[in-house]
Design a protein around this motif. Structure first.
Motif, PDB file in Angstrom:
ATOM      1  N   GLU A 148     -22.330 -10.054  34.674  1.00 26.55           N
ATOM      2  CA  GLU A 148     -21.660 -11.350  34.860  1.00 26.55           C
ATOM      3  C   GLU A 148     -20.667 -11.299  36.016  1.00 26.55           C
ATOM      4  O   GLU A 148     -20.536 -12.267  36.763  1.00 26.55           O
ATOM      5  N   ARG A 149     -19.992 -10.168  36.212  1.00 32.67           N
ATOM      6  CA  ARG A 149     -19.083 -10.011  37.360  1.00 32.67           C
ATOM      7  C   ARG A 149     -19.822 -10.160  38.680  1.00 32.67           C
ATOM      8  O   ARG A 149     -19.259 -10.598  39.674  1.00 32.67           O
ATOM      9  N   PHE A 150     -21.090  -9.784  38.699  1.00 28.25           N
ATOM     10  CA  PHE A 150     -21.891  -9.888  39.921  1.00 28.25           C
ATOM     11  C   PHE A 150     -22.663 -11.203  40.009  1.00 28.25           C
ATOM     12  O   PHE A 150     -23.552 -11.351  40.841  1.00 28.25           O
ATOM     13  N   GLY A 151     -22.314 -12.154  39.159  1.00 25.66           N
ATOM     14  CA  GLY A 151     -22.905 -13.482  39.276  1.00 25.66           C
ATOM     15  C   GLY A 151     -24.186 -13.702  38.497  1.00 25.66           C
ATOM     16  O   GLY A 151     -24.843 -14.731  38.666  1.00 25.66           O
ATOM     17  N   PHE A 152     -24.562 -12.762  37.647  1.00 24.72           N
ATOM     18  CA  PHE A 152     -25.739 -12.970  36.806  1.00 24.72           C
ATOM     19  C   PHE A 152     -25.394 -13.972  35.707  1.00 24.72           C
ATOM     20  O   PHE A 152     -24.265 -14.019  35.232  1.00 24.72           O
ATOM     21  N   ARG A 153     -26.388 -14.757  35.316  1.00 23.39           N
ATOM     22  CA  ARG A 153     -26.196 -15.656  34.189  1.00 23.39           C
ATOM     23  C   ARG A 153     -27.306 -15.425  33.163  1.00 23.39           C
ATOM     24  O   ARG A 153     -28.453 -15.116  33.526  1.00 23.39           O
ATOM     25  N   HIS A 154     -26.952 -15.572  31.904  1.00 22.13           N
ATOM     26  CA  HIS A 154     -27.886 -15.362  30.807  1.00 22.13           C
ATOM     27  C   HIS A 154     -28.946 -16.460  30.821  1.00 22.13           C
ATOM     28  O   HIS A 154     -28.605 -17.643  30.915  1.00 22.13           O
ATOM     29  N   VAL A 155     -30.211 -16.071  30.757  1.00 26.38           N
ATOM     30  CA  VAL A 155     -31.287 -17.059  30.769  1.00 26.38           C
ATOM     31  C   VAL A 155     -32.127 -17.034  29.495  1.00 26.38           C
ATOM     32  O   VAL A 155     -32.960 -17.909  29.303  1.00 26.38           O
ATOM     33  N   GLY A 156     -31.897 -16.059  28.649  1.00 23.89           N
ATOM     34  CA  GLY A 156     -32.645 -16.027  27.388  1.00 23.89           C
ATOM     35  C   GLY A 156     -32.616 -14.647  26.767  1.00 23.89           C
ATOM     36  O   GLY A 156     -32.242 -13.663  27.410  1.00 23.89           O
ATOM     37  N   THR A 157     -32.998 -14.590  25.513  1.00 27.66           N
ATOM     38  CA  THR A 157     -33.028 -13.324  24.790  1.00 27.66           C
ATOM     39  C   THR A 157     -34.363 -13.174  24.079  1.00 27.66           C
ATOM     40  O   THR A 157     -34.796 -14.099  23.370  1.00 27.66           O
ATOM     41  N   TYR A 158     -34.999 -12.040  24.295  1.00 27.41           N
ATOM     42  CA  TYR A 158     -36.192 -11.679  23.530  1.00 27.41           C
ATOM     43  C   TYR A 158     -35.688 -11.018  22.255  1.00 27.41           C
ATOM     44  O   TYR A 158     -35.011  -9.996  22.314  1.00 27.41           O
ATOM     45  N   ARG A 159     -35.985 -11.591  21.112  1.00 30.89           N
ATOM     46  CA  ARG A 159     -35.509 -11.093  19.823  1.00 30.89           C
ATOM     47  C   ARG A 159     -36.428  -9.991  19.299  1.00 30.89           C
ATOM     48  O   ARG A 159     -37.657 -10.148  19.313  1.00 30.89           O
ATOM     49  N   GLU A 160     -35.803  -8.896  18.889  1.00 27.14           N
ATOM     50  CA  GLU A 160     -36.514  -7.770  18.265  1.00 27.14           C
ATOM     51  C   GLU A 160     -37.768  -7.386  19.042  1.00 27.14           C
ATOM     52  O   GLU A 160     -38.829  -7.140  18.475  1.00 27.14           O
ATOM     53  N   VAL A 161     -37.628  -7.275  20.347  1.00 26.82           N
ATOM     54  CA  VAL A 161     -38.766  -7.027  21.226  1.00 26.82           C
ATOM     55  C   VAL A 161     -39.141  -5.544  21.314  1.00 26.82           C
ATOM     56  O   VAL A 161     -40.259  -5.207  21.660  1.00 26.82           O
ATOM     57  N   GLY A 162     -38.193  -4.656  20.999  1.00 30.92           N
ATOM     58  CA  GLY A 162     -38.473  -3.230  21.065  1.00 30.92           C
ATOM     59  C   GLY A 162     -38.039  -2.528  19.802  1.00 30.92           C
ATOM     60  O   GLY A 162     -37.055  -2.917  19.177  1.00 30.92           O
ATOM     61  N   ARG A 163     -38.785  -1.485  19.420  1.00 33.65           N
ATOM     62  CA  ARG A 163     -38.422  -0.703  18.243  1.00 33.65           C
ATOM     63  C   ARG A 163     -38.149   0.736  18.675  1.00 33.65           C
ATOM     64  O   ARG A 163     -38.993   1.375  19.298  1.00 33.65           O
ATOM     65  N   LYS A 164     -36.961   1.197  18.350  1.00 33.84           N
ATOM     66  CA  LYS A 164     -36.550   2.555  18.672  1.00 33.84           C
ATOM     67  C   LYS A 164     -35.532   2.988  17.627  1.00 33.84           C
ATOM     68  O   LYS A 164     -34.736   2.161  17.170  1.00 33.84           O
ATOM     69  N   PHE A 165     -35.534   4.255  17.290  1.00 29.52           N
ATOM     70  CA  PHE A 165     -34.617   4.803  16.285  1.00 29.52           C
ATOM     71  C   PHE A 165     -34.759   4.086  14.939  1.00 29.52           C
ATOM     72  O   PHE A 165     -33.792   3.890  14.213  1.00 29.52           O
ATOM     73  N   GLY A 166     -35.964   3.636  14.626  1.00 28.26           N
ATOM     74  CA  GLY A 166     -36.230   3.041  13.330  1.00 28.26           C
ATOM     75  C   GLY A 166     -35.725   1.621  13.139  1.00 28.26           C
ATOM     76  O   GLY A 166     -35.662   1.134  12.016  1.00 28.26           O
ATOM     77  N   ARG A 167     -35.370   0.965  14.240  1.00 32.21           N
ATOM     78  CA  ARG A 167     -34.941  -0.436  14.112  1.00 32.21           C
ATOM     79  C   ARG A 167     -35.389  -1.234  15.328  1.00 32.21           C
ATOM     80  O   ARG A 167     -35.787  -0.668  16.341  1.00 32.21           O
ATOM     81  N   TYR A 168     -35.303  -2.551  15.218  1.00 34.31           N
ATOM     82  CA  TYR A 168     -35.673  -3.445  16.306  1.00 34.31           C
ATOM     83  C   TYR A 168     -34.439  -3.815  17.127  1.00 34.31           C
ATOM     84  O   TYR A 168     -33.345  -3.934  16.585  1.00 34.31           O
TER      85      TYR A 168
END
Length: 172
Positions: free
Chosen positions: A142-162
Motif C-alpha cells: 500500500e505504501r507503494f501505491g498498490f490497491r486491493h482488488v480482490g481475495t481468493y478465499r482458501e485458494v491454497g492448502r499448506k500446513f494442514g489448513r487453507y
C-alpha cells in the motif's frame, strides 16, 4: 541502547547469489504460508528461476546485500504475470527477506529500486498476491501505491489448513 545501521546495497541478482537466494526462499517454503511451494529447492533446481530474470527486464531480480559483508539480506522480483502474450505488459512482483532482515526498511529499498527500473520498461500494471494474514506485506504494498482488488478465499492448502490470497495492483 545503540543500534547499528547496516548500509545496504541494492543491485541486480547474479549467478553467485543463487545459493543465498535459494536459502532465503527455502526458509519461507519450510516455515511459512507466504509461498505455496511445499518442497524445498536445491540451487540447481532454482537456476531456471534465476535465469528468467535477465538484467534487461521487465522480469527483473533485485538483491539487497550488506555493504560490508555482502551477505544477501533479501530480494525482489518482477516476473511474468501469466504466460499468454496479451499479459506481456503486466508483471507479478514479490519480495523475500532473510529471516533476520525484516523491519529494517530493506523491502522498501528493494521495491524502490525495482520500480525505478520498471519505469523504463513496456509494462502497464504490477500485481502482487499476498497470502493472508500478512500485515507487513500489505502495508509495504500500500505504501507503494498498490490497491486491493480482490481475495481468493482458501485458494491454497499448506500446513494442514487453507489460506486466502489477497490480490493487489499498481499502475506503472
Amino acid at each position: 541502547m545503540t543500534t547499528e545501521r547496516t548500509e545496504v546495497q541494492v543491485r541486480p541478482g547474479v549467478e553467485a547469489d543463487l545459493r543465498a537466494l535459494t536459502d532465503i526462499y527455502n526458509h519461507y517454503v519450510r516455515e511459512t504460508p507466504i509461498t505455496f511451494d511445499t518442497a524445498v529447492f536445491t540451487p540447481e533446481e532454482r537456476r531456471p528461476w534465476l535465469l528468467s530474470h535477465p538484467v534487461d527486464g521487465p522480469h527483473l531480480l533485485k538483491v539487497a546485500a550488506d555493504a560490508d559483508s555482502q551477505e544477501i539480506l533479501g530480494y525482489a522480483t518482477s516476473s511474468a504475470f501469466r504466460p499468454k502474450a496479451a499479459y506481456a505488459t503486466s508483471v507479478e512482483v514479490t519480495i523475500y527477506l532473510a529471516p533476520h532482515a525484516g523491519g529494517r526498511g530493506i523491502g522498501t529499498l528493494l521495491y524502490k529500486a525495482l520500480f525505478e527500473d520498471l519505469a523504463g520498461q513496456d509494462v502497464h500494471r504490477a500485481y502482487a498476491g499476498i497470502a493472508q494474514p500478512n500485515e507487513a506485506s500489505v502495508r509495504l504494498h500500500e505504501r507503494f501505491g498498490f490497491r486491493h482488488v480482490g481475495t481468493y478465499r482458501e485458494v491454497g492448502r499448506k500446513f494442514g489448513r487453507y489460506w486466502d490470497v489477497a490480490w493487489y495492483e499498481k499502475d506503472l
